[in-house]
Design a protein around this motif. Structure first.
Motif, PDB file in Angstrom:
ATOM      1  N   MET A 176       0.957  -1.701   0.091  1.00 38.32           N
ATOM      2  CA  MET A 176      -0.172  -0.067   0.101  1.00 38.32           C
ATOM      3  C   MET A 176       0.405   1.424   0.101  1.00 38.32           C
ATOM      4  O   MET A 176       0.214   2.187  -0.507  1.00 38.32           O
ATOM      5  CB  MET A 176      -0.655   0.218   1.304  1.00 38.32           C
ATOM      6  N   GLU A 177       1.858   1.545   0.675  1.00 44.37           N
ATOM      7  CA  GLU A 177       2.840   2.333   0.548  1.00 44.37           C
ATOM      8  C   GLU A 177       3.105   2.623  -0.743  1.00 44.37           C
ATOM      9  O   GLU A 177       3.413   3.433  -0.970  1.00 44.37           O
ATOM     10  CB  GLU A 177       3.777   2.244   1.499  1.00 44.37           C
ATOM     11  N   TYR A 178       4.144   0.945  -0.946  1.00 48.49           N
ATOM     12  CA  TYR A 178       4.435   1.625  -2.450  1.00 48.49           C
ATOM     13  C   TYR A 178       3.356   2.698  -3.254  1.00 48.49           C
ATOM     14  O   TYR A 178       3.826   3.773  -3.775  1.00 48.49           O
ATOM     15  CB  TYR A 178       4.925   0.296  -2.381  1.00 48.49           C
ATOM     16  N   LEU A 179       2.311   1.799  -3.388  1.00 49.34           N
ATOM     17  CA  LEU A 179       1.837   1.825  -4.167  1.00 49.34           C
ATOM     18  C   LEU A 179       1.174   3.879  -4.075  1.00 49.34           C
ATOM     19  O   LEU A 179       0.710   4.401  -5.308  1.00 49.34           O
ATOM     20  CB  LEU A 179       0.139   1.497  -4.478  1.00 49.34           C
ATOM     21  N   LEU A 180       0.730   3.765  -2.628  1.00 52.03           N
ATOM     22  CA  LEU A 180       0.456   5.295  -2.486  1.00 52.03           C
ATOM     23  C   LEU A 180       1.678   6.675  -3.143  1.00 52.03           C
ATOM     24  O   LEU A 180       0.812   7.564  -3.502  1.00 52.03           O
ATOM     25  CB  LEU A 180       0.086   5.326  -1.256  1.00 52.03           C
ATOM     26  N   ARG A 181       2.597   5.773  -3.129  1.00 53.15           N
ATOM     27  CA  ARG A 181       4.254   6.762  -3.460  1.00 53.15           C
ATOM     28  C   ARG A 181       4.322   6.952  -5.121  1.00 53.15           C
ATOM     29  O   ARG A 181       5.516   7.690  -5.687  1.00 53.15           O
ATOM     30  CB  ARG A 181       5.359   6.488  -2.948  1.00 53.15           C
ATOM     31  N   THR A 182       3.805   5.938  -4.934  1.00 49.21           N
ATOM     32  CA  THR A 182       3.815   5.387  -6.792  1.00 49.21           C
ATOM     33  C   THR A 182       2.902   6.317  -8.786  1.00 49.21           C
ATOM     34  O   THR A 182       2.801   6.553  -9.255  1.00 49.21           O
ATOM     35  CB  THR A 182       4.061   4.314  -6.819  1.00 49.21           C
ATOM     36  N   LEU A 183       1.647   5.524  -7.328  1.00 52.05           N
ATOM     37  CA  LEU A 183       0.059   6.282  -8.688  1.00 52.05           C
ATOM     38  C   LEU A 183       0.316   6.909  -8.706  1.00 52.05           C
ATOM     39  O   LEU A 183       0.055   8.234  -7.422  1.00 52.05           O
ATOM     40  CB  LEU A 183      -0.735   5.517  -8.027  1.00 52.05           C
ATOM     41  N   ASP A 184      -0.093   7.696 -10.103  1.00 49.26           N
ATOM     42  CA  ASP A 184       0.605   9.624 -10.441  1.00 49.26           C
ATOM     43  C   ASP A 184      -0.724   9.267 -11.196  1.00 49.26           C
ATOM     44  O   ASP A 184      -0.895   8.942 -12.209  1.00 49.26           O
ATOM     45  CB  ASP A 184       1.754   9.736 -11.224  1.00 49.26           C
ATOM     46  N   PRO A 185      -1.658  10.740 -11.099  1.00 47.07           N
ATOM     47  CA  PRO A 185      -2.661  11.062 -11.481  1.00 47.07           C
ATOM     48  C   PRO A 185      -2.475  11.365 -13.188  1.00 47.07           C
ATOM     49  O   PRO A 185      -2.818  11.060 -14.376  1.00 47.07           O
ATOM     50  CB  PRO A 185      -3.446  12.035 -10.881  1.00 47.07           C
ATOM     51  N   LYS A 186      -1.353  11.730 -13.240  1.00 45.09           N
ATOM     52  CA  LYS A 186      -0.732  12.361 -14.867  1.00 45.09           C
ATOM     53  C   LYS A 186      -0.492  11.070 -15.267  1.00 45.09           C
ATOM     54  O   LYS A 186      -0.491  11.260 -16.918  1.00 45.09           O
ATOM     55  CB  LYS A 186       0.466  12.875 -14.491  1.00 45.09           C
ATOM     56  N   ASP A 187      -0.561  10.170 -15.168  1.00 41.56           N
ATOM     57  CA  ASP A 187      -0.162   8.343 -15.810  1.00 41.56           C
ATOM     58  C   ASP A 187      -1.738   7.938 -15.803  1.00 41.56           C
ATOM     59  O   ASP A 187      -1.917   6.989 -16.404  1.00 41.56           O
ATOM     60  CB  ASP A 187       0.437   7.745 -15.446  1.00 41.56           C
ATOM     61  N   ARG A 188      -2.994   8.293 -15.169  1.00 43.35           N
ATOM     62  CA  ARG A 188      -3.902   7.847 -15.074  1.00 43.35           C
ATOM     63  C   ARG A 188      -4.550   6.316 -15.164  1.00 43.35           C
ATOM     64  O   ARG A 188      -4.470   5.800 -15.992  1.00 43.35           O
ATOM     65  CB  ARG A 188      -4.795   7.760 -16.974  1.00 43.35           C
ATOM     66  N   PRO A 189      -3.759   6.148 -13.578  1.00 44.97           N
ATOM     67  CA  PRO A 189      -4.068   4.520 -13.046  1.00 44.97           C
ATOM     68  C   PRO A 189      -4.842   3.804 -13.042  1.00 44.97           C
ATOM     69  O   PRO A 189      -5.967   4.436 -12.896  1.00 44.97           O
ATOM     70  CB  PRO A 189      -3.164   4.496 -11.363  1.00 44.97           C
ATOM     71  N   VAL A 190      -5.302   2.905 -13.091  1.00 48.08           N
ATOM     72  CA  VAL A 190      -6.612   1.823 -13.292  1.00 48.08           C
ATOM     73  C   VAL A 190      -6.036   0.572 -12.730  1.00 48.08           C
ATOM     74  O   VAL A 190      -5.299   0.190 -12.506  1.00 48.08           O
ATOM     75  CB  VAL A 190      -6.783   1.957 -14.557  1.00 48.08           C
ATOM     76  N   VAL A 191      -6.745   0.288 -12.412  1.00 46.87           N
ATOM     77  CA  VAL A 191      -6.709  -1.739 -11.814  1.00 46.87           C
ATOM     78  C   VAL A 191      -7.669  -2.622 -12.641  1.00 46.87           C
ATOM     79  O   VAL A 191      -8.749  -2.520 -13.133  1.00 46.87           O
ATOM     80  CB  VAL A 191      -7.066  -1.131 -10.433  1.00 46.87           C
ATOM     81  N   VAL A 192      -7.393  -3.289 -13.014  1.00 52.00           N
ATOM     82  CA  VAL A 192      -7.844  -4.557 -13.727  1.00 52.00           C
ATOM     83  C   VAL A 192      -7.488  -6.390 -13.313  1.00 52.00           C
ATOM     84  O   VAL A 192      -6.735  -6.308 -12.847  1.00 52.00           O
ATOM     85  CB  VAL A 192      -6.894  -4.659 -15.758  1.00 52.00           C
ATOM     86  N   MET A 193      -9.252  -6.367 -12.845  1.00 51.58           N
ATOM     87  CA  MET A 193      -9.142  -7.334 -11.436  1.00 51.58           C
ATOM     88  C   MET A 193     -10.164  -7.907 -11.800  1.00 51.58           C
ATOM     89  O   MET A 193     -11.313  -8.119 -12.451  1.00 51.58           O
ATOM     90  CB  MET A 193      -9.257  -6.490 -10.306  1.00 51.58           C
ATOM     91  N   GLY A 194     -10.163  -9.486 -11.727  1.00 54.45           N
ATOM     92  CA  GLY A 194     -10.846 -10.853 -11.420  1.00 54.45           C
ATOM     93  C   GLY A 194      -9.900 -11.545 -11.544  1.00 54.45           C
ATOM     94  O   GLY A 194      -9.210 -12.078 -11.934  1.00 54.45           O
ATOM     95  N   ASP A 195     -11.133 -13.393 -11.749  1.00 56.27           N
ATOM     96  CA  ASP A 195     -10.211 -14.161 -11.923  1.00 56.27           C
ATOM     97  C   ASP A 195      -9.333 -14.090 -12.720  1.00 56.27           C
ATOM     98  O   ASP A 195      -9.419 -13.223 -14.711  1.00 56.27           O
ATOM     99  CB  ASP A 195     -11.372 -15.521 -11.243  1.00 56.27           C
ATOM    100  N   ARG A 196      -8.712 -15.558 -13.237  1.00 53.86           N
ATOM    101  CA  ARG A 196      -8.400 -15.116 -14.432  1.00 53.86           C
ATOM    102  C   ARG A 196      -8.430 -15.967 -15.513  1.00 53.86           C
ATOM    103  O   ARG A 196      -8.576 -15.256 -16.713  1.00 53.86           O
ATOM    104  CB  ARG A 196      -6.963 -16.588 -14.051  1.00 53.86           C
ATOM    105  N   VAL A 197      -9.325 -16.888 -15.741  1.00 48.81           N
ATOM    106  CA  VAL A 197     -10.798 -17.094 -16.862  1.00 48.81           C
ATOM    107  C   VAL A 197     -11.094 -15.380 -17.067  1.00 48.81           C
ATOM    108  O   VAL A 197     -11.639 -15.280 -18.609  1.00 48.81           O
ATOM    109  CB  VAL A 197     -11.652 -17.881 -16.450  1.00 48.81           C
ATOM    110  N   ALA A 198     -11.693 -15.190 -16.723  1.00 48.24           N
ATOM    111  CA  ALA A 198     -12.905 -13.465 -16.785  1.00 48.24           C
ATOM    112  C   ALA A 198     -11.949 -13.063 -17.145  1.00 48.24           C
ATOM    113  O   ALA A 198     -12.077 -12.111 -18.001  1.00 48.24           O
ATOM    114  CB  ALA A 198     -13.422 -13.319 -15.215  1.00 48.24           C
ATOM    115  N   LEU A 199     -10.685 -12.239 -17.019  1.00 50.90           N
ATOM    116  CA  LEU A 199      -9.308 -11.576 -16.749  1.00 50.90           C
ATOM    117  C   LEU A 199      -8.868 -11.882 -18.366  1.00 50.90           C
ATOM    118  O   LEU A 199      -9.223 -11.207 -19.570  1.00 50.90           O
ATOM    119  CB  LEU A 199      -8.411 -11.285 -16.095  1.00 50.90           C
ATOM    120  N   SER A 200      -8.706 -12.811 -19.101  1.00 55.12           N
ATOM    121  CA  SER A 200      -8.203 -13.596 -20.390  1.00 55.12           C
ATOM    122  C   SER A 200      -9.136 -13.230 -21.649  1.00 55.12           C
ATOM    123  O   SER A 200      -9.406 -13.654 -22.677  1.00 55.12           O
ATOM    124  CB  SER A 200      -7.927 -14.754 -19.966  1.00 55.12           C
ATOM    125  N   ALA A 201     -10.637 -13.712 -21.223  1.00 52.92           N
ATOM    126  CA  ALA A 201     -12.005 -13.649 -21.958  1.00 52.92           C
ATOM    127  C   ALA A 201     -11.815 -12.494 -22.784  1.00 52.92           C
ATOM    128  O   ALA A 201     -11.109 -11.510 -23.167  1.00 52.92           O
ATOM    129  CB  ALA A 201     -12.811 -13.155 -20.995  1.00 52.92           C
TER     130      ALA A 201
END
Length: 249
Positions: free
Chosen positions: A224-249
């Motif tokens: 959490m500390e790393y992500l807070l210090r690294t994720l930058d609004p100018k880089d438009r961060p997103v999360v892509v999340m799900g189980d492996r089958v759903a992610l790969s569809a």
């Protein structure tokens, strides 16, 4: 001509060596362990250590359907690979775009909803929503550790309920709001639910307590500390999340 070519080769080699030294210095301690095409957590506790690996265009394990939903201009992507549809166990990996390629930077063991994943999340189903979501706001019970995302510190709002088990008392020391059914640009605990209350909300990245969540994604404190210090609004961060089958569809 030979002397000029030799000088150019020497300069190019020196520049390349300097570039690799800077990358190593900036990357910090991190690691990558692979299982098939999907990255696995680094080290026995998920602690990040050095990794030189570079992904091909796109991110491994993410299929075309979800990839089309990643906003143009995004240069930071948090991928959460769930073990399977009904599992609370997952792996979180941060990718950063360097030029035209996506580079894996760090990874940790993580947890998701107790009941696994769903493409139709509802309040109380104890499953994490599958999808692509922006990351725009952060906060927590503790002081700002140097977050690049807007950070709200509030000892009362982010205190775990007193009747929760002691293992959960630090869950919300740091949180990053996952923009599922919420209003971007507000503090993580903003109660607004644009899709309605029955579609759930309050889906966050937060500190791990060793098992599944009510729908959030949890990772170790150092993550959490790393992500807070690294994720930058100018880089438009997103999360892509799900189980492996759903992610790969």
């Amino acid at each position: 001509m030979q002397n000029g070519g030799g000088r150019r080769a020497t300069v190019a080699a020196a520049a390349c060596g300097f570039f690799m030294t800077v990358l190593a210095a900036c990357g910090g301690p991190r690691t990558e362990v692979h299982h098939g095409d999907v990255p696995r957590p680094g080290g026995p506790s998920g602690t990040a250590r050095p990794s030189p690996s570079v992904a091909p265009p796109g991110v491994p394990g993410v299929g075309e359907r979800l990839w089309r939903q990643v906003p143009a201009g995004t240069r930071q992507l948090v991928a959460v690979y769930g073990e399977h549809r009904d599992s609370p166990d997952s792996t979180l990996v941060l990718y950063e775009k360097r030029g035209s390629r996506w580079e894996r930077t760090v990874s940790w063991a993580a947890h998701n909803g107790k009941q696994g994943w769903t493409t139709d999340h509802h309040e109380g189903d104890e499953r994490s929503p599958v999808g692509v979501f922006t990351l725009s706001d952060a906060g927590g019970l503790l002081d700002d550790p140097g977050s690049r995302l807007p950070y709200t510190q509030d000892e009362d709002a982010f205190a775990s309920p007193y009747y929760w088990d002691e293992a959960h008392w630090h869950d919300f020391d740091y949180v990053i709001a996952i923009d599922y059914n919420r209003r971007r640009g507000t503090r993580p605990d903003d109660p607004t639910r644009p899709l309605g209350q029955t579609k759930g909300g309050g889906i966050w990245l937060h500190l791990d307590h060793g098992d599944g969540t009510l729908g959030c994604v949890s990772v170790p404190e150092e993550a959490m500390e790393y992500l807070l210090r690294t994720l930058d609004p100018k880089d438009r961060p997103v999360v892509v999340m799900g189980d492996r089958v759903a992610l790969s569809a």
